[in-house]
Design a protein around this motif. Structure first.
Motif, PDB file in Angstrom:
ATOM      1  N   ARG A  29      12.160 -22.652  -2.372  1.00  0.00           N
ATOM      2  CA  ARG A  29      12.768 -23.905  -1.921  1.00  0.00           C
ATOM      3  C   ARG A  29      13.351 -24.616  -3.132  1.00  0.00           C
ATOM      4  NH1 ARG A  29       8.481 -27.284   0.748  1.00  0.00           N
ATOM      5  NH2 ARG A  29       7.829 -27.596  -1.410  1.00  0.00           N
ATOM      6  N   ARG A  30      14.578 -25.069  -3.001  1.00  0.00           N
ATOM      7  CA  ARG A  30      15.234 -25.746  -4.123  1.00  0.00           C
ATOM      8  C   ARG A  30      14.459 -27.002  -4.527  1.00  0.00           C
ATOM      9  NH1 ARG A  30      21.619 -27.436  -4.446  1.00  0.00           N
ATOM     10  NH2 ARG A  30      21.323 -29.391  -5.561  1.00  0.00           N
ATOM     11  N   SER A  31      14.263 -27.177  -5.825  1.00  0.00           N
ATOM     12  CA  SER A  31      13.548 -28.345  -6.331  1.00  0.00           C
ATOM     13  C   SER A  31      14.458 -29.567  -6.267  1.00  0.00           C
ATOM     14  CB  SER A  31      13.118 -28.133  -7.784  1.00  0.00           C
ATOM     15  OG  SER A  31      12.363 -26.960  -7.919  1.00  0.00           O
ATOM     16  N   PRO A  32      13.879 -30.732  -5.943  1.00  0.00           N
ATOM     17  CA  PRO A  32      14.691 -31.940  -6.013  1.00  0.00           C
ATOM     18  C   PRO A  32      14.977 -32.276  -7.470  1.00  0.00           C
ATOM     19  CG  PRO A  32      12.391 -32.500  -5.593  1.00  0.00           C
ATOM     20  CD  PRO A  32      12.483 -30.998  -5.554  1.00  0.00           C
ATOM     21  N   GLY A  33      16.054 -32.960  -7.723  1.00  0.00           N
ATOM     22  CA  GLY A  33      16.349 -33.365  -9.096  1.00  0.00           C
ATOM     23  C   GLY A  33      17.823 -33.322  -9.395  1.00  0.00           C
ATOM     24  N   GLY A  34      18.234 -34.205 -10.289  1.00  0.00           N
ATOM     25  CA  GLY A  34      19.646 -34.367 -10.597  1.00  0.00           C
ATOM     26  C   GLY A  34      20.222 -33.253 -11.438  1.00  0.00           C
ATOM     27  N   LEU A  35      19.384 -32.578 -12.244  1.00  0.00           N
ATOM     28  CA  LEU A  35      19.915 -31.582 -13.167  1.00  0.00           C
ATOM     29  C   LEU A  35      20.577 -30.428 -12.426  1.00  0.00           C
ATOM     30  CD1 LEU A  35      20.201 -30.847 -16.138  1.00  0.00           C
ATOM     31  CD2 LEU A  35      18.015 -29.628 -15.975  1.00  0.00           C
ATOM     32  N   VAL A  36      19.905 -29.905 -11.413  1.00  0.00           N
ATOM     33  CA  VAL A  36      20.488 -28.782 -10.667  1.00  0.00           C
ATOM     34  C   VAL A  36      21.723 -29.237  -9.897  1.00  0.00           C
ATOM     35  CG1 VAL A  36      18.963 -29.091  -8.663  1.00  0.00           C
ATOM     36  CG2 VAL A  36      20.016 -26.875  -9.075  1.00  0.00           C
ATOM     37  N   THR A  37      21.708 -30.472  -9.392  1.00  0.00           N
ATOM     38  CA  THR A  37      22.878 -31.017  -8.696  1.00  0.00           C
ATOM     39  C   THR A  37      24.078 -31.084  -9.623  1.00  0.00           C
ATOM     40  OG1 THR A  37      21.451 -32.336  -7.261  1.00  0.00           O
ATOM     41  CG2 THR A  37      23.749 -33.000  -7.391  1.00  0.00           C
ATOM     42  N   ALA A  38      23.847 -31.532 -10.857  1.00  0.00           N
ATOM     43  CA  ALA A  38      24.933 -31.680 -11.821  1.00  0.00           C
ATOM     44  C   ALA A  38      25.489 -30.335 -12.258  1.00  0.00           C
ATOM     45  CB  ALA A  38      24.448 -32.463 -13.030  1.00  0.00           C
ATOM     46  N   LEU A  39      24.610 -29.351 -12.387  1.00  0.00           N
ATOM     47  CA  LEU A  39      25.029 -28.084 -12.971  1.00  0.00           C
ATOM     48  C   LEU A  39      25.427 -27.032 -11.941  1.00  0.00           C
ATOM     49  CD1 LEU A  39      22.421 -27.750 -15.862  1.00  0.00           C
ATOM     50  CD2 LEU A  39      24.726 -28.707 -15.922  1.00  0.00           C
ATOM     51  N   GLU A  40      25.130 -27.281 -10.683  1.00  0.00           N
ATOM     52  CA  GLU A  40      25.418 -26.283  -9.653  1.00  0.00           C
ATOM     53  C   GLU A  40      26.899 -25.879  -9.626  1.00  0.00           C
ATOM     54  OE1 GLU A  40      24.274 -25.382  -5.008  1.00  0.00           O
ATOM     55  OE2 GLU A  40      24.301 -27.445  -5.723  1.00  0.00           O
ATOM     56  N   PRO A  41      27.859 -26.833  -9.671  1.00  0.00           N
ATOM     57  CA  PRO A  41      29.261 -26.401  -9.655  1.00  0.00           C
ATOM     58  C   PRO A  41      29.623 -25.514 -10.847  1.00  0.00           C
ATOM     59  CG  PRO A  41      29.077 -28.762  -9.212  1.00  0.00           C
ATOM     60  CD  PRO A  41      27.739 -28.297  -9.666  1.00  0.00           C
ATOM     61  N   VAL A  42      29.084 -25.832 -12.025  1.00  0.00           N
ATOM     62  CA  VAL A  42      29.353 -25.027 -13.214  1.00  0.00           C
ATOM     63  C   VAL A  42      28.725 -23.654 -13.065  1.00  0.00           C
ATOM     64  CG1 VAL A  42      29.285 -25.009 -15.739  1.00  0.00           C
ATOM     65  CG2 VAL A  42      29.228 -27.181 -14.519  1.00  0.00           C
ATOM     66  N   MET A  43      27.508 -23.618 -12.521  1.00  0.00           N
ATOM     67  CA  MET A  43      26.812 -22.346 -12.333  1.00  0.00           C
ATOM     68  C   MET A  43      27.623 -21.417 -11.427  1.00  0.00           C
ATOM     69  SD  MET A  43      23.854 -22.766 -13.973  1.00  0.00           S
ATOM     70  CE  MET A  43      22.594 -21.715 -13.324  1.00  0.00           C
ATOM     71  N   ARG A  44      28.151 -21.963 -10.337  1.00  0.00           N
ATOM     72  CA  ARG A  44      28.884 -21.140  -9.379  1.00  0.00           C
ATOM     73  C   ARG A  44      30.231 -20.688  -9.947  1.00  0.00           C
ATOM     74  NH1 ARG A  44      26.074 -21.272  -4.747  1.00  0.00           N
ATOM     75  NH2 ARG A  44      24.817 -23.125  -4.262  1.00  0.00           N
TER      76      ARG A  44
END
Length: 478
Positions: free
Chosen positions: A31-46
């Protein structure tokens, strides 16, 4: 998972951005962890075929790399002994108190330091293995300060950034660490070392000058000698204050069900005139004891009446196997019990104390219900709770009391800024917040909301990564 060495963007953090959930029938899923870091980096990751290197959160768990929700995840295993020594020990009983101005006494144990080195090397090895030639690697936080230099030793082709989410202490405090030089050498493996506050970046560059000589730094630039006698590199140390996903919090707070839940919370608390709210991990850096002391004295002196006001304190569990945290929990619960026993009535509690975490939906409702937000940190890298409260207040109401020792104070200057050590001053600010006219509340909150919107978490990551690319290009042209 993509083939080995094919990821152009790598995030390295202590934890993966997912939690392993075991269902009652024994099946496991992520399950995806809550938190701003993954939200911020998700577009770059993809966009960059990114990978995330981190620990899965359970000791002695050996997992192969896997893909979850379109992001490649590279688990780094830790034994139970390594969790005890590297994580609970060196990271959270040595570095954490040291970097937070020795509010609690740090412990220095050589076996903890040895475990920290071993685990950092394992993280560096995992990142080196999955990074494509010339990839960008962004290492996160104090648990992994040796990784940049370890990674550069293996893969000098990489662009390496590091961000420290907690404060960096003045040299007089940092110098206590027996392994201070090794930590600085580890961080200087990065092209860009990011900090929450300008003061933190300054503390780091001063530490470099003390350890390597006064001519090694100029402004934000640091000359880094090559370990093999080759040409020098230039690293940059600079502040990049982190933020939150503002739009997400505001959208959540505007939902009719969130607004209704906020109304229910007020009703469940007896419809007091004023709700004061504290939201913290149960940590000695958060100033919870100071907050309770000030509130108790206001009750004692009659400045606050239990029928009119209540303090809601959310204290989510934190590092419960570390002795200092066990002691803190006992102290807080004893104080809450004493104040409730002395001042509560049959119909109204003085303090509603909640020792567990809540989902974002409930937190947004709590923020909307609270008239006064108390952020009394004794030392904090940023404190995102202050920004979450502001983002949720689409009604332009509410008062934020904010410690000047939290990084957020550099940006949120229209909060009521307080020194949590000054109990009388804290009490005066709490009373001022209680009596503040609606027009002033609205004016302050509008200003705070503008500031938070200007710098959301995407702006933070974009700013860091663009500066990292520029720093790496400049370093390679020297």
């Amino acid at each position: 998972m993509t083939d080995s060495s094919q990821n152009d963007f790598i995030v390295v953090s202590n934890r993966l951005p997912v939690d392993r959930v075991i269902e009652p029938d024994g099946t496991a899923h992520w399950r995806r962890s809550p938190g701003g870091l993954v939200t911020a980096l998700e577009p770059v990751m993809r966009a960059s075929e990114g990978a995330w290197v981190g620990w899965a959160g359970k000791p002695d768990l050996e997992l192969e790399p896997f893909t979850e929700d379109g992001i490649d995840l590279v688990p780094v295993p830790l034994s139970a002994l390594e969790v005890e020594r590297y994580y609970e020990g060196f990271s959270n009983d040595t570095l954490w108190p040291l970097y937070h101005d020795v509010i609690a006494a740090p412990s220095y144990h050589r076996e903890w330091w040895e475990a920290y080195q071993v685990v950092n090397q394992r993280f560096a090895d995992a990142a080196a293995e999955v990074a494509a030639p010339g990839a960008t690697v962004w290492v996160q936080d104090y648990q992994l300060q040796l990784v940049p230099a370890m990674l550069r030793a293996q893969r000098p082709d990489l662009v390496i950034g590091f961000f420290n989410h907690i404060p960096f202490p003045p040299y007089g405090i940092f110098a206590q660490l027996p392994w201070r030089r090794q930590i600085v050498e580890g961080l200087l493996g990065a092209d860009l070392i990011g900090f929450q506050r300008v003061a933190d970046a300054g503390n780091f560059t001063r530490a470099v000058r003390r350890l390597y000589g006064p001519t090694t730094t100029k402004g934000t630039s640091i000359r880094v000698p090559s370990p093999d006698g080759g040409p020098e590199r230039v690293a940059i140390a600079k502040a990049f204050p982190i933020s939150i996903d503002v739009a997400s919090f505001e959208e959540l707070a505007r939902r009719p069900e969130t607004i209704e839940r906020a109304r229910q919370i007020r009703e469940e608390l007896g419809n007091p005139t004023t709700i004061m709210l504290g939201v913290d991990r149960l940590d000695y850096t958060k100033g919870i004891r100071h907050r309770l002391k000030a509130y108790g004295e206001l009750l004692r002196d009659g400045d606050i009446d239990v029928g009119d006001a209540v303090l809601v304190q959310v204290a989510s569990p934190s590092r419960e196997r570390v002795a200092a945290y066990m002691q803190l929990r006992d102290e807080i619960e004893l104080t809450v019990g004493r104040l409730n026993g002395t001042y509560s009535t049959i119909s109204h509690n003085a303090i509603a104390y909640l020792h567990h975490g809540y989902p974002r939906e409930e937190m947004a409702a709590l923020y909307l219900a609270a008239d006064i937000m108390l952020v009394t940190a004794l030392r904090d890298g940023m404190n995102l709770v202050a920004k979450e409260y502001v983002a949720c207040r689409h009604d332009d109401d509410g008062v934020l009391l904010l410690s000047e020792f939290a990084g957020a104070a550099d940006e949120l200057k229209n909060a009521l800024l307080i020194n949590p050590h000054d109990i009388d001053g804290l009490k005066e600010s709490m009373v001022k917040a209680l009596r503040m006219p609606k027009k002033e509340r609205a004016s302050r909150m509008r200003s705070l909301r503008r500031r938070v919107r200007e710098n959301d978490v995407s702006s933070w990551s974009d700013s860091f990564l663009s500066t990292l690319r520029q720093s790496a290009d400049a370093a390679r042209s020297v």
